[in-house]
Design a protein around this motif. Structure first.
Motif, PDB file in Angstrom:
ATOM      1  N   GLY A 229       0.334  -1.371  -0.039  1.00  0.00           N
ATOM      2  CA  GLY A 229      -0.155   0.433   0.105  1.00  0.00           C
ATOM      3  C   GLY A 229       0.900   1.421   0.259  1.00  0.00           C
ATOM      4  O   GLY A 229       0.259   2.845   0.317  1.00  0.00           O
ATOM      5  N   THR A 230       2.175   1.276   0.555  1.00  0.00           N
ATOM      6  CA  THR A 230       3.173   2.406   0.690  1.00  0.00           C
ATOM      7  C   THR A 230       4.280   1.896  -0.427  1.00  0.00           C
ATOM      8  O   THR A 230       5.498   1.896   0.391  1.00  0.00           O
ATOM      9  N   VAL A 231       4.421   2.035  -1.664  1.00  0.00           N
ATOM     10  CA  VAL A 231       5.317   0.997  -2.385  1.00  0.00           C
ATOM     11  C   VAL A 231       6.431   2.529  -2.373  1.00  0.00           C
ATOM     12  O   VAL A 231       7.905   1.360  -2.646  1.00  0.00           O
ATOM     13  N   GLY A 232       6.549   3.496  -2.260  1.00  0.00           N
ATOM     14  CA  GLY A 232       7.654   4.594  -2.525  1.00  0.00           C
ATOM     15  C   GLY A 232       8.183   3.917  -3.366  1.00  0.00           C
ATOM     16  O   GLY A 232       8.280   4.286  -4.705  1.00  0.00           O
ATOM     17  N   GLY A 233       9.490   3.832  -2.692  1.00  0.00           N
ATOM     18  CA  GLY A 233      10.980   3.352  -4.369  1.00  0.00           C
ATOM     19  C   GLY A 233      10.904   2.408  -4.192  1.00  0.00           C
ATOM     20  O   GLY A 233      11.807   1.408  -5.101  1.00  0.00           O
ATOM     21  N   GLY A 234      10.110   1.202  -3.535  1.00  0.00           N
ATOM     22  CA  GLY A 234       9.627   0.233  -4.349  1.00  0.00           C
ATOM     23  C   GLY A 234      10.579  -1.115  -3.714  1.00  0.00           C
ATOM     24  O   GLY A 234      10.736  -1.858  -4.045  1.00  0.00           O
TER      25      GLY A 234
ATOM     26  N   ASP B 207       1.754   9.169  -3.767  1.00  0.00           N
ATOM     27  CA  ASP B 207       3.007  10.458  -4.411  1.00  0.00           C
ATOM     28  C   ASP B 207       2.933   9.534  -6.312  1.00  0.00           C
ATOM     29  O   ASP B 207       3.808   8.705  -6.063  1.00  0.00           O
TER      30      ASP B 207
ATOM     31  N   GLY C 176      -2.746   6.048  -6.105  1.00  0.00           N
ATOM     32  CA  GLY C 176      -3.967   6.739  -5.384  1.00  0.00           C
ATOM     33  C   GLY C 176      -3.803   6.527  -3.462  1.00  0.00           C
ATOM     34  O   GLY C 176      -2.587   6.060  -3.049  1.00  0.00           O
ATOM     35  N   ASN C 177      -4.973   6.819  -3.609  1.00  0.00           N
ATOM     36  CA  ASN C 177      -4.550   6.792  -1.476  1.00  0.00           C
ATOM     37  C   ASN C 177      -5.492   4.790  -1.029  1.00  0.00           C
ATOM     38  O   ASN C 177      -6.265   4.080  -1.569  1.00  0.00           O
TER      39      ASN C 177
ATOM     40  N   ASP D 156       4.057   0.911   4.756  1.00  0.00           N
ATOM     41  CA  ASP D 156       4.714   1.150   5.904  1.00  0.00           C
ATOM     42  C   ASP D 156       4.335   2.426   5.446  1.00  0.00           C
ATOM     43  O   ASP D 156       4.958   3.758   4.185  1.00  0.00           O
TER      44      ASP D 156
ATOM     45  N   SER E  52       8.126   9.028   2.951  1.00  0.00           N
ATOM     46  CA  SER E  52      10.135   7.830   2.175  1.00  0.00           C
ATOM     47  C   SER E  52      10.816   9.516   2.548  1.00  0.00           C
ATOM     48  O   SER E  52      10.868  10.542   3.340  1.00  0.00           O
TER      49      SER E  52
ATOM     50  N   GLN F  22      11.100  12.585   0.340  1.00  0.00           N
ATOM     51  CA  GLN F  22       9.877  13.138   0.459  1.00  0.00           C
ATOM     52  C   GLN F  22      10.786  14.184   1.498  1.00  0.00           C
ATOM     53  O   GLN F  22      10.506  15.189   1.303  1.00  0.00           O
TER      54      GLN F  22
ATOM     55  N   MET G 179       1.333  14.883   0.741  1.00  0.00           N
ATOM     56  CA  MET G 179       2.214  13.144  -0.357  1.00  0.00           C
ATOM     57  C   MET G 179       1.698  13.285  -1.295  1.00  0.00           C
ATOM     58  O   MET G 179       2.575  12.916  -2.264  1.00  0.00           O
TER      59      MET G 179
HETATM   60  C1  LIG Z   1       8.139   5.491   4.337  1.00  0.00           C
HETATM   61  S1  LIG Z   1       7.416   5.193   2.473  1.00  0.00           S
HETATM   62  C2  LIG Z   1       7.605   3.968   1.902  1.00  0.00           C
HETATM   63  C3  LIG Z   1       8.868   3.187   1.558  1.00  0.00           C
HETATM   64  C4  LIG Z   1       8.987   1.504   0.776  1.00  0.00           C
HETATM   65  N1  LIG Z   1       7.820   1.026   1.542  1.00  0.00           N
HETATM   66  C5  LIG Z   1      10.182   1.366   0.592  1.00  0.00           C
HETATM   67  O1  LIG Z   1      10.505   0.421   0.249  1.00  0.00           O
HETATM   68  O2  LIG Z   1      10.532   2.493  -0.636  1.00  0.00           O
HETATM   69  C6  LIG Z   1       5.929   5.524   2.553  1.00  0.00           C
HETATM   70  C7  LIG Z   1       5.361   5.350   1.023  1.00  0.00           C
HETATM   71  O3  LIG Z   1       4.055   5.369   1.254  1.00  0.00           O
HETATM   72  C8  LIG Z   1       2.811   6.700   0.986  1.00  0.00           C
HETATM   73  N2  LIG Z   1       2.183   6.589   1.535  1.00  0.00           N
HETATM   74  C9  LIG Z   1       1.429   6.858   3.135  1.00  0.00           C
HETATM   75  N3  LIG Z   1       0.077   7.317   3.118  1.00  0.00           N
HETATM   76  C10 LIG Z   1      -0.109   7.000   2.009  1.00  0.00           C
HETATM   77  C11 LIG Z   1      -1.412   6.329   1.561  1.00  0.00           C
HETATM   78  N4  LIG Z   1      -2.911   6.898   2.510  1.00  0.00           N
HETATM   79  N5  LIG Z   1      -2.309   6.035   0.480  1.00  0.00           N
HETATM   80  C12 LIG Z   1      -1.077   5.501  -0.829  1.00  0.00           C
HETATM   81  N6  LIG Z   1       0.975   5.780  -0.055  1.00  0.00           N
HETATM   82  C13 LIG Z   1       0.718   6.726   1.682  1.00  0.00           C
HETATM   83  C14 LIG Z   1       4.140   8.321   0.966  1.00  0.00           C
HETATM   84  O4  LIG Z   1       3.716   8.832  -0.394  1.00  0.00           O
HETATM   85  C15 LIG Z   1       5.136   7.687   0.839  1.00  0.00           C
HETATM   86  O5  LIG Z   1       6.031   7.309  -0.337  1.00  0.00           O
END
Ligand SMILES: C[S@@+](CC[C@H](N)C(=O)[O-])C[C@H]1O[C@@H](n2cnc3c(N)ncnc32)[C@H](O)[C@@H]1O
Length: 307
Positions: free
Chosen positions: A28-33, A56, A79-80, A98, A102, A105, A125
């Protein structure tokens, strides 16, 4: 280690999610993957697939590029995570949240997540996706609303004096950058203002701007519903407001009896919806904290749906 974001507790997440079982996983929070990549690799032989969600667009671009070698086993969705979890029709072998922001950010001054001088008070975000910025909150909320945000989301002891000064200043000098906010905090805290004080205020504004706790509550319920029997939900939280919600949800779902406490004997004869896999939250080892100081506050919890 990716420059975009160093994923936290990767081995522990993979061990708990067990992607070698195959099936569909939602990150749900793929960030940098980083976590998605570890899940895809560990689940390669079993053909595990990952849907990676982020609000983001910059994160999705980064993750999409990094994970392109996995072809159709990875799908990126903007999306959220709460909306995505609610609208998902497929069953999940596992899901990961997670939480928070990030490193990318935090480090991009124009995003306004750090209190570096001259940063705009933005903190969205999803950039365009959420309409209010931190500056809008400071310039537009009533005093009592500001007090609520600072107290509830920042556990800020000086919420009232800060809110009062924000309101009295903004007519003449609206809030635009971190310097404007710092001036008010300096007035309230004097020379004693610490970076922890600033971090609490920033946390509160960020949670409000992004409606973070509301998204977490909705996502926890929806993901529990979407898990297949034996499916696992893992969540990494970075502060107690989030971690408490995760802990309480997992505890509630693991209870056999759901009768109201005033009932002298159990009448529901219910079975638990599943079991908590982490009796205590999993914390990063010293070595990980040394390598990646931002992992310091991470707390990982996991729950498995009954088979
Ligand atoms: C801690 S980082 C995740 C890093 C990722 N696990 C990685 O390995 O790179 C959190 C990410 O979650 C996204 N995020 C936070 N709340 C969110 C939400 N409600 N829906 C979608 N993305 C969300 C942020 O934009 C950010 O990119």
């Amino acid at each position: 280690m990716s420059e975009y974001h160093a994923p936290v507790l990767v081995e522990e997440v993979v061990r708990l999610l067990a992607p070698e079982r195959g099936g569909l996983f939602l990150d749900g929070t793929v960030g940098g993957g980083g976590h998605s990549e570890a899940i895809l690799r560990a689940g390669e032989d079993a053909g595990a697939r990952v849907i990676g969600v982020d609000r983001d667009p910059e994160a999705l671009e980064e993750a999409g590029e990094r994970l392109s070698e996995h072809g159709a086993r990875f799908e990126a969705r903007l999306g959220n995570f709460a909306d995505e979890a609610e609208r998902l029709e497929s069953e999940l072998a596992g899901a990961l949240l997670d939480l928070g922001v990030s490193s990318h950010q935090i480090d991009a001054p124009e995003r306004g997540f750090s209190f570096r001088p001259g940063s705009p008070l933005d903190m969205r975000m999803g950039q365009r996706a959420e309409s209010w910025t931190a500056a809008d909150v400071l310039n537009g909320y009533e005093e009592d609303e500001l007090v609520r945000v600072l107290r509830e989301y920042g556990e800020e002891p000086r919420a009232r004096p800060i809110a009062r000064r924000v309101v009295s200043r903004r007519g003449a000098r609206p809030f635009r950058t971190s310097d404007d906010l710092k001036e008010v905090l300096d007035e309230v805290y004097g020379r004693g203002l610490t970076s922890q004080d600033q971090a609490r205020i920033y946390q509160a504004l960020r949670i409000e701007v992004n409606r973070e706790l509301e998204a977490l509550d909705r996502a926890l319920e929806a993901l529990r519903e979407r898990l297949s029997p034996g499916g696992v939900l893992a969540v990494i939280a970075y502060h107690s407001l989030e971690d408490r919600r995760v802990k309480n949800a997992f505890r509630e779902w693991s209870r056999a009896c759901v009768c109201p406490p005033e009932l002298p004997v159990c009448a529901c004869r219910g079975a638990p919806l599943g079991e908590t896999l982490t009796r205590k939250p999993v914390r990063p080892a010293e070595e990980e904290v040394e390598r990646n100081p931002r992992s310091r506050s991470a707390r990982l919890r996991a729950w498995r749906k009954a088979a």
